[in-house]
Design a protein around this motif. Structure first.
Motif, short mmCIF file in Angstrom:
data_model
loop_
_atom_site.label_atom_id
_atom_site.label_comp_id
_atom_site.label_asym_id
_atom_site.label_seq_id
_atom_site.Cartn_x
_atom_site.Cartn_y
_atom_site.Cartn_z
N ALA A 172 4.21 -4.00 -12.88
CA ALA A 172 5.21 -3.09 -12.29
C ALA A 172 5.05 -1.69 -12.85
O ALA A 172 6.01 -1.03 -13.20
CB ALA A 172 6.61 -3.61 -12.54
N SER A 173 3.80 -1.24 -12.92
CA SER A 173 3.53 0.09 -13.46
C SER A 173 3.43 1.14 -12.38
O SER A 173 3.02 2.28 -12.64
CB SER A 173 2.22 0.06 -14.26
N GLY A 174 3.83 0.80 -11.16
CA GLY A 174 3.78 1.76 -10.07
C GLY A 174 2.57 1.53 -9.18
O GLY A 174 1.61 0.85 -9.56
N LEU A 175 2.62 2.10 -7.98
CA LEU A 175 1.57 1.93 -6.99
C LEU A 175 1.00 3.28 -6.59
O LEU A 175 1.72 4.28 -6.55
CB LEU A 175 2.12 1.22 -5.75
N SER A 176 -0.29 3.30 -6.28
CA SER A 176 -0.87 4.50 -5.70
C SER A 176 -0.29 4.72 -4.31
O SER A 176 0.29 3.80 -3.71
CB SER A 176 -2.38 4.39 -5.63
N ASN A 177 -0.45 5.92 -3.78
CA ASN A 177 0.14 6.23 -2.47
C ASN A 177 -0.32 5.27 -1.40
O ASN A 177 0.49 4.73 -0.62
CB ASN A 177 -0.21 7.67 -2.07
N LYS A 178 -1.62 5.02 -1.33
CA LYS A 178 -2.13 4.17 -0.25
C LYS A 178 -1.73 2.71 -0.42
O LYS A 178 -1.68 1.96 0.55
CB LYS A 178 -3.65 4.29 -0.13
N ASP A 179 -1.42 2.30 -1.66
CA ASP A 179 -1.04 0.91 -1.91
C ASP A 179 0.44 0.64 -1.67
O ASP A 179 0.89 -0.50 -1.83
CB ASP A 179 -1.38 0.52 -3.36
N GLN A 180 1.20 1.66 -1.30
CA GLN A 180 2.63 1.47 -1.08
C GLN A 180 2.95 0.97 0.33
O GLN A 180 4.11 0.72 0.65
CB GLN A 180 3.37 2.77 -1.36
N PHE A 181 1.92 0.81 1.17
CA PHE A 181 2.11 0.33 2.54
C PHE A 181 1.49 -1.05 2.67
O PHE A 181 0.45 -1.35 2.05
CB PHE A 181 1.47 1.29 3.54
N THR A 182 2.10 -1.89 3.50
CA THR A 182 1.56 -3.23 3.71
C THR A 182 0.35 -3.22 4.63
O THR A 182 -0.48 -4.12 4.59
CB THR A 182 2.63 -4.16 4.29
N GLY A 183 0.26 -2.21 5.47
CA GLY A 183 -0.90 -2.07 6.35
C GLY A 183 -1.81 -0.96 5.86
O GLY A 183 -1.85 -0.62 4.68
N LEU B 295 9.74 -4.02 7.49
CA LEU B 295 9.32 -2.65 7.20
C LEU B 295 7.92 -2.68 6.58
O LEU B 295 7.64 -3.51 5.72
CB LEU B 295 10.29 -1.99 6.22
N PRO B 296 7.04 -1.79 6.99
CA PRO B 296 5.65 -1.82 6.48
C PRO B 296 5.51 -1.19 5.10
O PRO B 296 4.62 -0.38 4.86
CB PRO B 296 4.90 -1.01 7.55
N LEU B 297 6.41 -1.55 4.19
CA LEU B 297 6.44 -0.99 2.84
C LEU B 297 6.35 -2.11 1.81
O LEU B 297 7.07 -3.10 1.90
CB LEU B 297 7.72 -0.19 2.62
#
Length: 703
Positions: free
Chosen positions: A388-399, A635-637
């Protein structure tokens, strides 16, 4: 006094007064609720950690550079290599971009990649008062220009502006989320009641509660400084639907029981409210207090979510103890069609599945609770692998939104840190020293010339790593250490990567501070409700075991089944608050019934009679709540998917295992010691070990 209050909403005259008051409230509420979206704050201030270094840099840098701008990294690519016509188009596009509202100046580029297969143009975009919505409009306009007459040339908008635009589209599924949540509630209620009318009545009341809650939250956002964003709005919908429906199930179950005993439906409702009221209030108070404690968070988004969701829970309770009773009494017994309860009718005498569960647990309660606790503890071991150290921008979406595709293409052809630099703000006199120190930090590709004004200066430093990656965040830590050592410089490091670092740190601090306080608050509510010490401590232990097991299984599913890159930094705290606050509900519903029956049957028989009489309705309540949170997966998040899964799984675990098996076994084993040092502890007529049948009371099981 309590009996008189309980008689008001369902009284012969009171019911009409209640309905009239709700009608008066809902007329303006419908208009105000529609304005909540306009009151949302989705810019940096609504998400940044309060008091963090990156937040201070935003404020200082605004005086030196165009106010509140973010870069849009425009990427063109062609597999066979960029042609002269492609380069001419990119130049024409860059000129056209400057005519779009909120685009600042002329874009930098286009720059051809070293391999000749891609072009890069960096455009600065000003965020207006509408935050992400404004970014979305700018990026849409850029895409329209970039894809026009492209002739097979790939076009993508990446960087912070592209991320913001795709995020607002992802959050824009809130309307669909409301529809899906409502459908989930209706389907589960139809299966529970086998009646086409009760679900509609429940849905009307839930809708009224959600509308009133959104209106009140809008007023707080406009006039009391409450910060509301898209994340809060979609969680509010799910929470109000789930909590309100749970309260409705408990109330309707008690009301049906009383209709079997009383000819007059007004009397039956008064008795139902009087008997179920304490559990409903304690449940709502536990959730609301836990959520309000999120106001202690450093993360602005978490701090604003707490009071907004607490308002939703309180309004949901208010609707279910006022409007719902009034509507039920107005409709009469026919609302239960085709299984209308008849006063004086004998209760079903068949053995239910909960009677069978009770008998099995009663045979060896100590072995059952010990074995169950060990299994839950083993499941909790999965938390050791939670990232749970955070996600990169592109990894924050399920698609794979266009921003994610653009980032991948950009990373394949250009230095990864291009377009999203670190911002270093310092005193102008120390700018040269700071620049040299930053240039020597591992992970920094280069430092631009300082821009100075009014004794302050800002430098832009390009990263070698992708700006939202773990490597880039480690570079921020090293850069801060380097500039903080320079005496008299007053240097601070910001930018989107620094925001991620500060968010992770703030989330860790919030968990360390808030989790113990939430535990103490929930324990206090339980002690006041049950007027005992042992029972609250045992219940808290079961909820903590359940939370650990749910989080452990969730971590394993995220990594090995869904193959997600990690979890948002705020996920553990929010999962804890929702799972503990909502999970304790089912224990409250069961144990308050045990306490009520103990006065007549003794603790051990009461444990089985309470399990039998509440088993069906509590299970239905848990399935409803799990279903509403599971709807968040629409939601695609990644954040919505993870929180929805963890809460849904945890609620089902609480309902089906913790409440029915673990708590029942502990109660049977502890006997009257559950109520120590209260008055019920001093009962001496506990009797012999129950066989699972003698303690059963007539009740509507909710099937």
């Amino acid at each position: 006094m309590l009996r008189k209050l309980a008689a008001l909403p369902g009284g012969r005259r009171g019911k009409w007064v209640v309905i009239a008051l709700w009608a008066l409230v809902l007329v303006p509420a419908l208009m105000l609720a529609g304005r909540l979206t306009g009151a949302e704050e989705n810019d940096n201030a609504a998400w940044l950690p309060a008091g963090a270094e990156s937040t201070a840099v935003v404020e200082r840098a605004q005086k030196l550079m165009p106010a509140d701008t973010v870069p849009a990294v425009v990427v063109y690519d062609r597999a066979g290599g960029i042609t002269g016509a492609d380069l001419a188009k990119a130049r024409a596009d860059a000129a056209a971009f400057s005519s779009i509202d909120n685009v600042v100046g002329t874009g930098r580029g286009p720059v051809r990649s070293a391999d000749g297969e891609a072009l890069e143009t960096i455009v600065q975009v000003r965020k207006d008062a509408s935050g992400w919505e404004g970014l979305g409009r700018v990026v849409d306009a850029m895409r329209e220009i970039g894809t026009r007459d492209a002739g097979g040339l790939g076009f993508h908008v990446a960087g912070p502006a592209g991320y913001g635009a795709d995020s607002i589209k992802a959050f824009g599924g809130g309307g669909a989320l409301t529809t899906i949540t409502a459908l989930v509630v209706v389907v589960i209620l139809l299966l529970t009641y086998r009646s086409p009318l009760l679900p509609l009545l429940t849905l009307v009341t839930v809708g009224a509660a959600l509308t009133a809650a959104e209106a009140l939250i809008y007023l707080l956002a406009e006039h009391a400084g409450l910060v509301v964003n898209k994340q809060t709005s979609f969680i509010l919908v799910v929470l109000v639907f789930g909590a309100a429906t749970d309260y409705a199930l408990l109330l309707i179950s008690r009301y049906r029981e009383e209709l079997l005993r009383h000819e007059d439906r007004h009397t039956a409702m008064a008795r139902a409210l009087h008997r179920s009221g304490p559990a409903l209030v304690a449940s709502a108070a536990t959730v609301a207090v836990s959520l309000l404690l999120l106001m202690l968070a450093d993360l602005t988004s978490t701090r604003g979510m707490g009071p907004a969701c607490a308002v939703g829970v309180v309004v949901a309770l208010a609707a279910m103890v006022t409007l719902m009773p009034a509507l039920l009494v107005c409709c009469g017994r026919w609302i239960f069609w085709p299984n209308k309860p008849v006063a004086g009718a004998p209760a079903p005498s068949r053995t239910t599945r909960w009677d069978r569960v009770g008998r099995a647990v009663a045979a060896r309660p100590r072995a059952v609770w010990a074995g169950t606790a060990l299994v839950l503890a083993a499941m909790a071991l999965g938390t050791l692998g939670l990232n749970a150290s955070g996600l990169s921008n592109k990894d924050q979406f399920t698609g794979r939104p266009q921003m994610a595709v653009g980032e991948e293409i950009h990373a394949a052809h250009f230095p990864r840190g291009t377009g999203d630099p670190l911002y270093i703000v310092t005193d102008a006199g120390a700018a040269a020293r700071v620049g040299r120190a930053v240039a020597g930090v591992a992970g920094i590709a280069g430092v631009g010339d300082p821009v100075a004004k009014d004794g302050q200066a800002v430098l832009l430093a390009q990263l070698t790593a992708e700006p939202s990656s773990r490597a880039a965040r480690e570079t921020v830590v090293r850069t801060r250490a380097a500039v903080h050592r320079i005496e008299g410089a007053g240097a601070q490091v910001g930018g989107s990567t620094a925001v991620m670092v500060d968010t992770e740190d703030a989330a860790a601090r919030d968990s360390a501070v808030i989790i113990p306080i939430v535990l103490a608050a929930v324990l206090l509510v339980l002690a006041l409700l049950l007027r005992a010490v042992v029972a609250p401590l045992l219940l808290m232990a079961t909820v903590l075991l359940s939370f650990g097991a749910a989080l452990g299984v969730s971590a394993l599913v995220f990594e090995h089944v869904l193959h997600l890159a990690g979890a948002d930094a705020s996920f553990p705290l929010l999962a804890f608050v929702f799972l503990v606050a909502l999970g304790i509900d089912y224990n409250i519903f069961l144990v308050t019934r045990i306490r009520e029956d103990t006065a007549v049957h003794g603790t051990r028989r009461a444990a089985l009679s309470a399990l039998s009489s509440t088993g069906g309705v509590i299970t239905s309540a848990g399935v409803v709540l799990a279903g509403t949170f599971a709807a968040m997966a629409s939601l695609p998040l990644v954040f919505a998917l993870q929180l929805g899964f963890a809460v849904a799984f945890g609620v089902l675990l609480d309902t089906l295992v913790v409440r029915s098996v673990l708590v029942t076994a502990l109660t049977l084993d502890a006997g009257r010691w559950m109520w120590w040092p209260g008055a019920l502890f001093h009962r001496r007529d506990e009797g012999t070990e129950p066989d699972g049948e003698a303690g059963r009371l007539p009740a509507y099981s909710g099937r």
